[in-house]
Scaffold this motif. Sequence first.
Motif, short mmCIF file in Angstrom:
data_model
loop_
_atom_site.label_atom_id
_atom_site.label_comp_id
_atom_site.label_asym_id
_atom_site.label_seq_id
_atom_site.Cartn_x
_atom_site.Cartn_y
_atom_site.Cartn_z
N HIS A 12 0.86 -1.14 -0.20
CA HIS A 12 0.03 -0.04 0.03
C HIS A 12 0.82 1.28 0.01
N SER A 13 0.97 2.05 -1.09
CA SER A 13 1.86 3.24 -1.06
C SER A 13 1.42 4.33 -0.14
N SER A 14 0.36 4.14 0.61
CA SER A 14 -0.11 5.09 2.00
C SER A 14 0.72 4.70 2.98
N SER A 15 1.37 3.46 2.88
CA SER A 15 2.11 2.97 4.38
C SER A 15 3.29 2.55 3.82
N ASN A 16 3.76 2.22 2.64
CA ASN A 16 4.90 1.68 2.12
C ASN A 16 5.79 2.94 1.60
N ALA A 17 6.43 3.75 2.29
CA ALA A 17 7.20 4.84 1.80
C ALA A 17 8.22 4.53 0.55
N THR A 18 8.66 3.31 0.59
CA THR A 18 9.57 3.02 -0.51
C THR A 18 8.82 3.13 -1.87
N LEU A 19 7.76 2.17 -1.81
CA LEU A 19 6.75 2.12 -2.96
C LEU A 19 6.41 3.53 -3.30
N PHE A 20 5.66 4.35 -2.42
CA PHE A 20 5.42 5.67 -2.82
C PHE A 20 6.41 6.48 -3.33
N HIS A 21 7.69 6.47 -2.97
CA HIS A 21 8.88 7.18 -3.29
C HIS A 21 8.91 6.71 -4.99
N ARG A 22 8.90 5.70 -5.32
CA ARG A 22 9.04 5.06 -6.58
C ARG A 22 8.01 5.49 -7.60
N ILE A 23 6.73 5.43 -7.13
CA ILE A 23 5.48 5.55 -7.88
C ILE A 23 4.79 6.98 -7.99
N ARG A 24 5.06 7.54 -6.67
CA ARG A 24 4.54 8.94 -6.50
C ARG A 24 3.00 9.04 -6.69
N PHE A 25 2.35 7.82 -6.24
CA PHE A 25 0.86 7.71 -6.63
C PHE A 25 0.11 6.99 -5.18
N LEU A 26 -0.85 7.83 -4.81
CA LEU A 26 -1.66 6.91 -3.61
C LEU A 26 -2.69 6.31 -4.37
N SER A 103 10.48 -4.42 2.50
CA SER A 103 8.97 -4.55 2.57
C SER A 103 8.05 -5.43 2.04
N LEU A 104 8.57 -6.21 1.20
CA LEU A 104 7.79 -6.98 0.30
C LEU A 104 6.82 -7.95 1.14
N PRO A 105 5.55 -7.80 1.21
CA PRO A 105 4.81 -8.67 1.87
C PRO A 105 5.03 -10.25 1.55
N TYR A 106 4.89 -11.06 2.43
CA TYR A 106 5.17 -12.52 2.30
C TYR A 106 4.11 -13.14 1.15
N LEU A 107 2.86 -12.45 1.20
CA LEU A 107 2.00 -13.08 0.05
C LEU A 107 2.57 -12.96 -1.20
N TYR A 108 3.43 -12.04 -1.54
CA TYR A 108 4.09 -11.79 -2.96
C TYR A 108 5.08 -12.91 -3.14
N ALA A 109 5.84 -13.06 -1.89
CA ALA A 109 6.78 -13.94 -1.98
C ALA A 109 6.54 -15.29 -2.24
N HIS A 110 5.38 -15.63 -1.41
CA HIS A 110 4.57 -16.93 -1.77
C HIS A 110 4.42 -17.39 -3.21
#
Length: 384
Positions: A12-26, A103-110
């Motif tokens: 979630h880009s609202s809580s994952n600052a690394t993701l938000f920094h990359r996409i600049r989109f909420l 920050s990668l959620p385990y759901l994706y790793a699975h």
Amino acid sequence: MDSIQTSVLAGHSSSNATLFHRIRFLAPDASVIIDFSDGNSVYIVRDIEMDRARSTVRTDRVCCAADFAPTDGLSGDRDTALAQATAECLKQAGETVITVDRSLPYLYAHFIGEAGIAIEYSPELGVANRRSKGEEEIEHLRHAQAVTGEAVTFACRTIAHAKPDRNGLLQHEGSLLTSERLRSMITAFLVERNFSNAHDSMVVTIPSVADCHHFGAGPLKADLPVIVDIFPMDNATRYNGDMTRTVVNGTPSDELVQMHATVCEAKVAGCAALKAGTTGEAVHLATTEVIKARGYSMARGETRHDVTVPTMRHGTGHGIGLEVHEPILLDDGAGEILENEIFTVEPGLYSSTLGGVRVEDMVLATENGHKILSLLHEGLNWRD
């Protein structure tokens, strides 16, 4: 030189600052950015967000989960479907190994693992490119710190101008001034300026101040120090401020005056040591040398100590940006400081009986030295 691997950021880009920094989109739901090793990228987001994302996200393609449905279909659960689609997108692209951040959620790793794709963790992905701030980011942080300073001034002056009753308890506009009440007032002050105070603020005095991260509780009293620490987020940019001052309504004790002078001197020493090319450890050592030279000590971790004796119990500071606490620290073992990194410098001394003192500013590391982003009064008296 090692080849660049395909990387995946998700959440979630609202809580994952690394993701938000990359996409600049909420987006209100989770999303994924895949940066392929050939320089192309795919952003996967909920279908109803695709048009909005196309106007904002720096990417070659904006897709939704349905664009990468596996042969056995997507789950009816939205988050699971997105993770399945991520794995399918990577599989269709012929990826065999990807790089992910902390920050990668385990759901994706699975699901990525089930697709036979190896996952390699990079401690620098999403960290290194956030440490050195660009010109726009510096201005965002400068503005966030300026508004934070306004909130600190409001809070400290409210304490300073309160009227002590016969028991020394502070009264504001006819009612008892407590830590909880003033923290609510700070939040309202910030909301009016389009800032969020999701982490609350610290308004803390004796005896709770012995715990240097206590938020404070109960009535505020005359002649005792109150630490005011405010660290809000600018809703417009999502960059954070962080500032601390100490205020006394009345007359501080001689011991407290000495503690305050020491903390201010330590902050000056820490700032003077902060520049690109030195280390976070060197800055911390410069700060603690002053603390020790003035007869105080450090008490870290499980170190047993008398909580009535003033000690410093934390590092000198931390990186700041889209999160209040970012790498690197200004502390023991901290590595090299980069040009245009921004830190807090915040020495403090804490005693359950004498009270606590902390003074904190946001500081930009430059090639030749440092710049404090928003100067503010540092004294104990805030009546003027």
